[in-house]
Design a protein around this motif. Structure first.
Motif, PDB file in Angstrom:
ATOM      1  N   GLY A  95       0.824  -1.211   0.000  1.00  0.00           N
ATOM      2  CA  GLY A  95       0.000   0.000   0.000  1.00  0.00           C
ATOM      3  C   GLY A  95       0.855   1.255   0.000  1.00  0.00           C
ATOM      4  O   GLY A  95       0.576   2.213  -0.732  1.00  0.00           O
ATOM      5  N   ARG A  96       1.905   1.246   0.790  1.00  0.00           N
ATOM      6  CA  ARG A  96       2.791   2.421   0.844  1.00  0.00           C
ATOM      7  C   ARG A  96       3.554   2.600  -0.464  1.00  0.00           C
ATOM      8  O   ARG A  96       3.717   3.714  -0.946  1.00  0.00           O
ATOM      9  CB  ARG A  96       3.764   2.293   2.006  1.00  0.00           C
ATOM     10  CG  ARG A  96       3.084   2.459   3.333  1.00  0.00           C
ATOM     11  CD  ARG A  96       4.024   2.332   4.475  1.00  0.00           C
ATOM     12  NE  ARG A  96       3.285   2.501   5.725  1.00  0.00           N
ATOM     13  CZ  ARG A  96       3.831   2.473   6.898  1.00  0.00           C
ATOM     14  NH1 ARG A  96       5.130   2.282   7.022  1.00  0.00           N
ATOM     15  NH2 ARG A  96       3.102   2.625   7.983  1.00  0.00           N
ATOM     16  N   VAL A  97       4.027   1.513  -1.022  1.00  0.00           N
ATOM     17  CA  VAL A  97       4.757   1.595  -2.291  1.00  0.00           C
ATOM     18  C   VAL A  97       3.822   2.079  -3.394  1.00  0.00           C
ATOM     19  O   VAL A  97       4.193   2.928  -4.213  1.00  0.00           O
ATOM     20  CB  VAL A  97       5.389   0.223  -2.643  1.00  0.00           C
ATOM     21  CG1 VAL A  97       5.907   0.196  -4.072  1.00  0.00           C
ATOM     22  CG2 VAL A  97       6.517  -0.090  -1.665  1.00  0.00           C
ATOM     23  N   ASP A  98       2.590   1.568  -3.424  1.00  0.00           N
ATOM     24  CA  ASP A  98       1.620   2.003  -4.431  1.00  0.00           C
ATOM     25  C   ASP A  98       1.330   3.493  -4.292  1.00  0.00           C
ATOM     26  O   ASP A  98       1.253   4.217  -5.292  1.00  0.00           O
ATOM     27  CB  ASP A  98       0.313   1.211  -4.311  1.00  0.00           C
ATOM     28  CG  ASP A  98       0.469  -0.246  -4.725  1.00  0.00           C
ATOM     29  OD1 ASP A  98       1.493  -0.588  -5.362  1.00  0.00           O
ATOM     30  OD2 ASP A  98      -0.443  -1.046  -4.388  1.00  0.00           O
ATOM     31  N   ARG A  99       1.166   3.961  -3.072  1.00  0.00           N
ATOM     32  CA  ARG A  99       0.905   5.386  -2.838  1.00  0.00           C
ATOM     33  C   ARG A  99       2.090   6.229  -3.286  1.00  0.00           C
ATOM     34  O   ARG A  99       1.923   7.263  -3.906  1.00  0.00           O
ATOM     35  CB  ARG A  99       0.610   5.622  -1.347  1.00  0.00           C
ATOM     36  CG  ARG A  99       0.371   7.068  -0.990  1.00  0.00           C
ATOM     37  CD  ARG A  99      -0.902   7.615  -1.628  1.00  0.00           C
ATOM     38  NE  ARG A  99      -1.034   9.023  -1.301  1.00  0.00           N
ATOM     39  CZ  ARG A  99      -1.303   9.957  -2.175  1.00  0.00           C
ATOM     40  NH1 ARG A  99      -1.546   9.656  -3.427  1.00  0.00           N
ATOM     41  NH2 ARG A  99      -1.385  11.223  -1.807  1.00  0.00           N
ATOM     42  N   MET A 100       3.313   5.776  -2.994  1.00  0.00           N
ATOM     43  CA  MET A 100       4.500   6.501  -3.429  1.00  0.00           C
ATOM     44  C   MET A 100       4.562   6.551  -4.950  1.00  0.00           C
ATOM     45  O   MET A 100       4.881   7.587  -5.542  1.00  0.00           O
ATOM     46  CB  MET A 100       5.755   5.829  -2.865  1.00  0.00           C
ATOM     47  CG  MET A 100       6.873   6.789  -2.661  1.00  0.00           C
ATOM     48  SD  MET A 100       8.338   6.168  -1.797  1.00  0.00           S
ATOM     49  CE  MET A 100       8.036   4.510  -1.387  1.00  0.00           C
ATOM     50  N   ALA A 101       4.251   5.440  -5.601  1.00  0.00           N
ATOM     51  CA  ALA A 101       4.259   5.405  -7.067  1.00  0.00           C
ATOM     52  C   ALA A 101       3.234   6.383  -7.620  1.00  0.00           C
ATOM     53  O   ALA A 101       3.500   7.082  -8.606  1.00  0.00           O
ATOM     54  CB  ALA A 101       3.971   3.987  -7.556  1.00  0.00           C
ATOM     55  N   ASP A 102       2.053   6.454  -6.995  1.00  0.00           N
ATOM     56  CA  ASP A 102       1.027   7.410  -7.443  1.00  0.00           C
ATOM     57  C   ASP A 102       1.518   8.845  -7.311  1.00  0.00           C
ATOM     58  O   ASP A 102       1.320   9.666  -8.207  1.00  0.00           O
ATOM     59  CB  ASP A 102      -0.265   7.239  -6.631  1.00  0.00           C
ATOM     60  CG  ASP A 102      -0.986   5.939  -6.923  1.00  0.00           C
ATOM     61  OD1 ASP A 102      -0.665   5.283  -7.954  1.00  0.00           O
ATOM     62  OD2 ASP A 102      -1.871   5.566  -6.118  1.00  0.00           O
ATOM     63  N   LEU A 103       2.165   9.144  -6.196  1.00  0.00           N
ATOM     64  CA  LEU A 103       2.687  10.503  -5.989  1.00  0.00           C
ATOM     65  C   LEU A 103       3.754  10.848  -7.025  1.00  0.00           C
ATOM     66  O   LEU A 103       3.785  11.955  -7.563  1.00  0.00           O
ATOM     67  CB  LEU A 103       3.259  10.646  -4.583  1.00  0.00           C
ATOM     68  CG  LEU A 103       2.250  10.697  -3.449  1.00  0.00           C
ATOM     69  CD1 LEU A 103       2.971  10.620  -2.106  1.00  0.00           C
ATOM     70  CD2 LEU A 103       1.408  11.965  -3.522  1.00  0.00           C
ATOM     71  N   LEU A 104       4.619   9.901  -7.317  1.00  0.00           N
ATOM     72  CA  LEU A 104       5.690  10.159  -8.284  1.00  0.00           C
ATOM     73  C   LEU A 104       5.167  10.243  -9.709  1.00  0.00           C
ATOM     74  O   LEU A 104       5.771  10.874 -10.565  1.00  0.00           O
ATOM     75  CB  LEU A 104       6.762   9.079  -8.181  1.00  0.00           C
ATOM     76  CG  LEU A 104       7.543   9.091  -6.868  1.00  0.00           C
ATOM     77  CD1 LEU A 104       8.452   7.870  -6.782  1.00  0.00           C
ATOM     78  CD2 LEU A 104       8.338  10.378  -6.725  1.00  0.00           C
ATOM     79  N   ALA A 105       4.030   9.629  -9.956  1.00  0.00           N
ATOM     80  CA  ALA A 105       3.460   9.642 -11.305  1.00  0.00           C
ATOM     81  C   ALA A 105       2.660  10.905 -11.602  1.00  0.00           C
ATOM     82  O   ALA A 105       2.309  11.158 -12.745  1.00  0.00           O
ATOM     83  CB  ALA A 105       2.569   8.412 -11.495  1.00  0.00           C
ATOM     84  N   GLU A 106       2.363  11.704 -10.592  1.00  0.00           N
ATOM     85  CA  GLU A 106       1.634  12.949 -10.830  1.00  0.00           C
ATOM     86  C   GLU A 106       2.454  13.817 -11.775  1.00  0.00           C
ATOM     87  O   GLU A 106       3.680  13.870 -11.676  1.00  0.00           O
ATOM     88  CB  GLU A 106       1.371  13.666  -9.505  1.00  0.00           C
ATOM     89  CG  GLU A 106       0.338  12.984  -8.651  1.00  0.00           C
ATOM     90  CD  GLU A 106       0.074  13.720  -7.349  1.00  0.00           C
ATOM     91  OE1 GLU A 106       0.546  14.875  -7.197  1.00  0.00           O
ATOM     92  OE2 GLU A 106      -0.592  13.149  -6.487  1.00  0.00           O
TER      93      GLU A 106
END
Length: 123
Positions: A95-106
């Motif tokens: 969950g944390r890795v997915d959230r980080m990936a979402d933030l970096l993909a913005e």
């Protein structure tokens, strides 16, 4: 905040030792006597008894007495508890890795407050 979970702590403490993990592997298919286990390791009978006691306190093995022998058997339900605890931790990290990936993909990276404009400069 630290959440204490004594049963889980005992479980992972018991699993942290290679000899104890080996005792679990050996006793999963059937009961083994503590004296038979002691013959398999380069340590004293008392040392093997202590390892078995740690496993028993963690709920990973059960001991029964048959005559003068103490028989040890792995408890699959306790091994499942360890797996469930690890699965839970894995889920949190995914969950944390997915959230980080979402933030970096913005498009513009993580949103930050814009710096206020400085007045009086023509740069």
């Amino acid at each position: 905040m630290v959440v204490e979970d004594e049963p889980t702590d005992r479980l992972f403490h018991a699993l942290a030792d290679a000899t104890r993990r080996d005792i679990l592997r050996r006793s999963v298919d059937g009961e083994l006597s503590v004296s038979r286990l002691a013959e398999l390791y380069p340590m004293s009978f008392a040392a093997v008894q202590k390892h078995v006691a740690v496993l028993e306190r963690a709920g990973l093995v059960s001991k029964t007495r048959q005559g003068r022998e103490q028989l040890v058997r792995t408890r699959p339900d306790a091994v499942r508890r360890a797996r469930q605890a690890l699965d839970h931790l894995e889920s949190l990290w995914h969950g944390r890795v997915d959230r980080m990936a979402d933030l970096l993909a913005e498009p513009e990276g993580p949103r930050t407050r814009e710096a206020p404009e400085r007045k009086g400069t023509d740069r």
